[in-house]
Write an enzyme that holds these catalytic residues in place. Structure first.
Site, PDB file in Angstrom:
ATOM      1  N   GLU A   1       0.824  -1.219   0.000  1.00 59.19           N
ATOM      2  CA  GLU A   1       0.000   0.000   0.000  1.00 59.19           C
ATOM      3  C   GLU A   1       0.856   1.267   0.000  1.00 59.19           C
ATOM      4  O   GLU A   1       0.333   2.359   0.239  1.00 59.19           O
ATOM      5  CB  GLU A   1      -0.963   0.011   1.206  1.00 59.19           C
ATOM      6  CG  GLU A   1      -1.855  -1.198   1.359  1.00 59.19           C
ATOM      7  CD  GLU A   1      -2.853  -1.392   0.225  1.00 59.19           C
ATOM      8  OE1 GLU A   1      -2.830  -0.627  -0.756  1.00 59.19           O
ATOM      9  OE2 GLU A   1      -3.639  -2.351   0.305  1.00 59.19           O
TER      10      GLU A   1
ATOM     11  N   HIS B   1      -7.255  -3.210   9.558  1.00 54.83           N
ATOM     12  CA  HIS B   1      -8.516  -3.906   9.350  1.00 54.83           C
ATOM     13  C   HIS B   1      -9.314  -3.911  10.655  1.00 54.83           C
ATOM     14  O   HIS B   1      -9.712  -4.967  11.150  1.00 54.83           O
ATOM     15  CB  HIS B   1      -8.247  -5.330   8.855  1.00 54.83           C
ATOM     16  CG  HIS B   1      -7.404  -5.390   7.606  1.00 54.83           C
ATOM     17  ND1 HIS B   1      -6.710  -6.516   7.221  1.00 54.83           N
ATOM     18  CD2 HIS B   1      -7.150  -4.440   6.662  1.00 54.83           C
ATOM     19  CE1 HIS B   1      -6.063  -6.265   6.081  1.00 54.83           C
ATOM     20  NE2 HIS B   1      -6.294  -5.017   5.731  1.00 54.83           N
TER      21      HIS B   1
ATOM     22  N   GLU C   1     -18.178  11.610  21.943  1.00 51.34           N
ATOM     23  CA  GLU C   1     -16.880  12.156  21.545  1.00 51.34           C
ATOM     24  C   GLU C   1     -16.728  12.336  20.028  1.00 51.34           C
ATOM     25  O   GLU C   1     -15.899  13.123  19.571  1.00 51.34           O
ATOM     26  CB  GLU C   1     -15.763  11.190  21.975  1.00 51.34           C
ATOM     27  CG  GLU C   1     -15.519  11.158  23.453  1.00 51.34           C
ATOM     28  CD  GLU C   1     -14.794  12.402  23.916  1.00 51.34           C
ATOM     29  OE1 GLU C   1     -13.656  12.601  23.491  1.00 51.34           O
ATOM     30  OE2 GLU C   1     -15.392  13.173  24.682  1.00 51.34           O
TER      31      GLU C   1
HETATM   32  O1  2HA Z   1      -0.542  -4.902   3.994  1.00 54.45           O
HETATM   33  O2  2HA Z   1      -3.544  -4.676   4.611  1.00 54.45           O
HETATM   34  O3  2HA Z   1      -4.284  -3.775   2.247  1.00 54.45           O
HETATM   35  C1  2HA Z   1      -1.611  -5.761   3.843  1.00 54.45           C
HETATM   36  C2  2HA Z   1      -2.870  -5.003   3.661  1.00 54.45           C
HETATM   37  C3  2HA Z   1      -3.232  -4.650   2.292  1.00 54.45           C
HETATM   38 ZN    ZN Z   2      -5.510  -4.004   4.101  1.00 51.37          ZN
END
Ligand code: 2HA
Ligand code: ZN
Length: 268
Positions: free
Chosen positions: A117, A142, A170
């Protein structure tokens, strides 16, 4: 006098601590997530070589970042392992004079390279620096409930923003500008990077549909705090859905904005 080791530079230590915390929050399973932080030249001046160990081609024009030096997590690396082997899981790279390359100055000792990324990170850094020269951090993860929220809410950033604002008092104070949203796209390339950077102009948090969140900030605490806050609000949403008897009203949100003098997005 013995020289400080690169792993002891304050920014490197902070990235290590942040990756470990993110792992423990459950936001970064396996190789999920990535962090990049601009380091202040004063901090690394005496510790990094002038000549790079290796050079990576970026595949896009990062001219506004020429000469900037980043601590960045590696592609395929697990956040769980960053603290035990930072020199393998992290790298320090400088954007080359051609604006199209990243020069490895330290780390990725097993032959690794920056996160897949990295294009999105660098494009977001460019977008945020244009509106806030103090922005130094981009992080992606995530976060579980925030990710889940993108399966159940309409694909509309104003609806997502209003839902989050209502889930915790908040929220409108922490992110008065709201959050951005991008529908599902293939991750890891320039296309999603360009789309995210357009959002990063207006927002410090961008949700990626059915994938995760990006957060930007002056420092790691700000970016981490933004993820924590949207993640907590998303969790409250799932805890209260189908049980709700009352909700924070638009009038109450307006009172909060007035009390804390925040210039919120005028969607309510
Ligand atoms: O780096 O989360 O989006 C692994 C990821 C890709
Ligand atoms: Zn990711």
């Amino acid at each position: 006098m013995s020289k400080m080791k690169i792993v002891d530079l304050p920014t490197v230590r902070e990235v290590i601590r942040c990756a470990s915390n993110m792992y423990r929050m459950g936001w970064d399973e396996r190789n999920g997530g990535n962090i990049s932080v601009i380091i202040d030249p004063e901090e690394y001046r005496d510790y990094l070589p002038e000549e790079p160990h290796r050079v990576f081609q970026l595949g896009f024009d990062a001219t506004p970042l020429i000469g900037r030096v980043f601590v960045v997590t590696g592609t395929g690396k697990y956040f769980k392992n960053v603290d035990v082997a930072p020199e393998v899981n992290l790298g320090i790279v400088r954007i080359g004079k051609d604006g199209h390359s990243a020069e490895l100055l330290w780390g990725f000792e097993d032959g690794g390279r920056p996160t897949s990324e990295f294009p999105t990170h660098l494009m977001n850094h460019i977008a945020r620096l244009a509106v806030n020269p103090k922005n130094h951090v981009v992080m992606h993860c995530h976060a579980t409930h925030a990710l889940a929220l993108t399966y159940v809410l309409p694909e509309d950033e104003d609806e997502i923003t209003k839902t989050l604002w209502r889930m915790s008092t908040e929220c409108i104070v922490v992110f008065p500008e709201g959050v951005g949203y991008l529908p599902w796209m293939v991750c890891g390339g320039n296309e999603i990077g360009e789309a995210t950077a357009l959002k990063a102009h207006d927002y410090r948090v961008v949700f990626w549909g059915m994938h995760g969140v990006f957060a930007m900030g002056d420092d790691l605490d700000e970016a981490f705090g933004l993820v924590e806050t949207v993640e907590k609000a998303s969790q409250i949403y799932f805890l209260t859905q189908d049980h709700v008897r009352q909700s924070i009203t638009d009038e109450q949100l307006k009172k909060l904005a007035a009390a804390f003098k925040v210039d919120y997005k005028k969607i309510i």
